[in-house]
Scaffold this motif. Structure first.
Motif, PDB file in Angstrom:
ATOM      1  N   CYS A 172      27.360  43.227  38.837  1.00 26.06           N
ATOM      2  CA  CYS A 172      28.466  43.887  39.550  1.00 26.06           C
ATOM      3  C   CYS A 172      29.050  43.040  40.679  1.00 26.06           C
ATOM      4  N   ARG A 173      28.321  42.030  41.166  1.00 29.46           N
ATOM      5  CA  ARG A 173      28.829  41.201  42.252  1.00 29.46           C
ATOM      6  C   ARG A 173      30.107  40.441  41.860  1.00 29.46           C
ATOM      7  N   PRO A 174      30.182  39.828  40.651  1.00 27.83           N
ATOM      8  CA  PRO A 174      31.402  39.079  40.304  1.00 27.83           C
ATOM      9  C   PRO A 174      32.670  39.938  40.340  1.00 27.83           C
ATOM     10  N   GLN A 175      32.583  41.163  39.798  1.00 29.61           N
ATOM     11  CA  GLN A 175      33.753  42.043  39.796  1.00 29.61           C
ATOM     12  C   GLN A 175      34.123  42.444  41.220  1.00 29.61           C
ATOM     13  N   TYR A 176      33.115  42.759  42.018  1.00 38.20           N
ATOM     14  CA  TYR A 176      33.388  43.111  43.419  1.00 38.20           C
ATOM     15  C   TYR A 176      33.962  41.917  44.167  1.00 38.20           C
ATOM     16  N   ARG A 177      33.467  40.729  43.865  1.00 37.22           N
ATOM     17  CA  ARG A 177      33.972  39.511  44.511  1.00 37.22           C
ATOM     18  C   ARG A 177      35.474  39.370  44.277  1.00 37.22           C
ATOM     19  N   GLU A 178      35.891  39.586  43.035  1.00 36.77           N
ATOM     20  CA  GLU A 178      37.321  39.494  42.715  1.00 36.77           C
ATOM     21  C   GLU A 178      38.123  40.555  43.461  1.00 36.77           C
ATOM     22  N   THR A 179      37.576  41.767  43.520  1.00 41.48           N
ATOM     23  CA  THR A 179      38.264  42.856  44.225  1.00 41.48           C
ATOM     24  C   THR A 179      38.404  42.537  45.712  1.00 41.48           C
ATOM     25  N   ALA A 214      39.262  44.093  62.792  1.00 38.14           N
ATOM     26  CA  ALA A 214      40.328  45.098  62.723  1.00 38.14           C
ATOM     27  C   ALA A 214      41.064  45.024  61.391  1.00 38.14           C
ATOM     28  N   LEU A 215      41.200  43.809  60.845  1.00 43.10           N
ATOM     29  CA  LEU A 215      41.878  43.637  59.557  1.00 43.10           C
ATOM     30  C   LEU A 215      41.033  44.136  58.387  1.00 43.10           C
ATOM     31  N   LEU A 216      39.724  44.261  58.597  1.00 43.41           N
ATOM     32  CA  LEU A 216      38.804  44.591  57.512  1.00 43.41           C
ATOM     33  C   LEU A 216      38.460  46.078  57.438  1.00 43.41           C
ATOM     34  N   THR A 217      39.165  46.898  58.206  1.00 44.50           N
ATOM     35  CA  THR A 217      38.851  48.330  58.263  1.00 44.50           C
ATOM     36  C   THR A 217      38.868  48.976  56.879  1.00 44.50           C
ATOM     37  N   ASP A 218      39.821  48.609  56.051  1.00 41.98           N
ATOM     38  CA  ASP A 218      39.964  49.227  54.728  1.00 41.98           C
ATOM     39  C   ASP A 218      39.436  48.333  53.605  1.00 41.98           C
ATOM     40  N   ALA A 219      38.607  47.363  53.947  1.00 37.89           N
ATOM     41  CA  ALA A 219      38.072  46.462  52.919  1.00 37.89           C
ATOM     42  C   ALA A 219      37.195  47.230  51.933  1.00 37.89           C
ATOM     43  N   PRO A 220      37.238  46.878  50.652  1.00 36.77           N
ATOM     44  CA  PRO A 220      36.363  47.537  49.669  1.00 36.77           C
ATOM     45  C   PRO A 220      34.904  47.242  49.983  1.00 36.77           C
ATOM     46  N   HIS A 225      30.820  49.765  44.421  1.00 35.93           N
ATOM     47  CA  HIS A 225      31.029  49.010  43.186  1.00 35.93           C
ATOM     48  C   HIS A 225      29.708  48.595  42.544  1.00 35.93           C
ATOM     49  N   LEU A 226      28.632  49.307  42.855  1.00 31.96           N
ATOM     50  CA  LEU A 226      27.327  48.963  42.306  1.00 31.96           C
ATOM     51  C   LEU A 226      27.248  49.278  40.820  1.00 31.96           C
ATOM     52  N   SER A 227      26.528  48.437  40.078  1.00 34.22           N
ATOM     53  CA  SER A 227      26.232  48.735  38.683  1.00 34.22           C
ATOM     54  C   SER A 227      25.264  49.907  38.622  1.00 34.22           C
TER      55      SER A 227
END
Length: 420
Positions: A172-179, A214-220, A225-227
């Motif tokens: 699941c890390r690769p997909q989350y990395r892209e997101t 402050a820019l990362l407040t809404d970061a995924p 996104h865990l498997s």
């Protein structure tokens, strides 16, 4: 005055504080021993490539903080910045992974990072760590965390909290990395941070600058996104922690400063320490051993800061360890008396009694001041008349009560007075 001083960012520990330092270190190591962890002593320096490959070239530790030099053989050598990579190297090199699994090891010692020194953040710091290698079992993750928690509780600490999250796995890390990279690409980041996002976007989430946070407040978040396997592992870890009575708070935004962490990740935080509030942490590192040339075995461990744990104790008004230098202090009045008390030193120390005496021909007043400063419970006062009478004065320093005991039986009398 001396023209020499300790290097910047390197603390000295001397009496009486050194007694508490030793007590903190030993208490944290003892918690690991009680869970079946054997001790391993590691080199203070290793091949630079070990840390570059194991810790991660995108980390601040590797890119900015390592003490690296070229030795006389032209080899690139680095003072160890952390313990896990060295333990993995030792496990692989000595075939410890070929026996019973998990391999459970504990270590303690100095580590080095060229950081900006501040309260609780040193260039030479001390850690106690454990590594459990070879078994991917959520119960083992929980045990490692519980060992750390037990060590802190054994020190009497209460003002800390355990933060917990999962950083997922290879599925699941690769997909989350892209997101996450897609999200970061839209932000007005500086060039250095953007380069970091390309190498390891999780590192950006660990940025301490307020304007970036402050820019990362809404970061995924990784936990969203865990498997299915990582989610089940995480839930089981939390369940085992509840079974062990270890309290925790989930922190889905937590990112550890080293690249090798997967799945379970945790940190112990003490708010009494100000900005440098972490007193220890760790997690699982399922791909590290294979990355360093070993078997594809999983591992989980922690590193606990001895310096910071000591600061946490001080913040809570705790003084672990016995700050007294000795149990009994000898006060000789004359050379003959000194000779008799020196002769008592060996049998007393062999019996486990910490014994010191006044050197330098001090008089009674000066010698008794030394006894008080030593923190001893008792003083053995011996003069010429005492020698003639075959006795020695055993004085309890807190009460001032003094009794005569036979000089020939002084060892047993002292042991009896100490309740041993």
């Amino acid at each position: 005055m001396s023209t020499f001083s300790a290097p910047k960012g390197v603390p000295d520990y001397f009496p009486p504080v050194s007694a508490s330092f030793l007590a903190v270190r030993e208490t944290l190591v003892q918690a690991a021993r009680l869970a079946g962890y054997g001790y391993i002593e590691l080199p203070v320096f290793e091949d630079t490539a070990l840390f570059a490959r194991g810790v991660g070239e995108s980390t601040d530790v590797v890119s900015k903080e390592m003490y690296t030099f070229t030795d006389r053989g032209g080899r690139s050598i680095t003072l160890r910045p952390e313990g896990t990579a060295g333990v993995m190297r030792a496990v692989i090199e000595h075939g410890l992974d070929r026996g019973q699994l998990p391999v459970k090891l504990a270590y303690a010692g100095q580590f080095f990072r060229a950081e900006q020194p501040q309260a609780g953040r040193y260039r030479q710091f001390h850690q106690v760590g454990v590594e459990a290698v070879g078994v991917d079992d959520p119960a083992l993750d929980a045990e490692v965390i519980a060992v750390a928690d037990a060590g802190f509780r054994a020190l009497g600490l209460t003002g800390y909290r355990l933060e917990l999250t999962s950083l997922g796995d290879a599925t699941c890390r690769p997909q989350y990395r892209e997101t996450l990279q897609a999200f970061l690409a839209k932000l007005p980041l500086d060039e250095e941070t953007r380069r970091r996002a390309e190498i390891n976007p999780l590192r950006v989430l660990d940025d301490k600058r307020p304007e970036v946070r402050a820019l990362l407040t809404d970061a995924p978040l990784m936990v969203d996104h865990l498997s299915a396997e990582s989610r089940a592992h995480y839930e089981q870890v939390k369940g085992y922690l509840n079974d062990l009575g270890v309290k925790f708070a989930e922190n889905p935004r937590m990112v550890r400063g080293l690249d090798y962490y997967t799945k379970t990740t945790f940190e112990f935080v003490h708010d009494g320490l100000g900005a440098q509030s972490g007193i220890g942490g760790g997690g699982r590192y399922d791909g590290l051993m294979e990355q360093l040339g070993g078997q594809p075995l999983s591992g989980v461990g922690f590193g606990l800061g001895v310096d910071r744990a000591l600061l946490a104790c001080q913040a809570e008004g705790l003084a672990p360890g016995d700050v007294a230098r000795c149990d009994v202090y000898g006060v000789p009045l004359g050379e003959a008396a000194k000779s008799r008390l020196v002769a008592l030193a060996a049998p007393l120390r062999a019996a486990g009694v910490r014994f010191d005496l006044a050197y330098g021909g001090k008089g009674l007043k000066g010698a008794m001041k030394g006894a008080d400063r030593s923190g001893a419970r008792f003083a053995l006062v011996l003069g010429e008349r005492d020698i003639e009478a075959g006795v020695v004065q055993l004085k309890e320093l807190s009460s001032g009560e003094q009794v005569q005991v036979p000089l020939a039986d002084a060892v047993n009398s002292v042991l009896g007075a100490l309740g041993r």
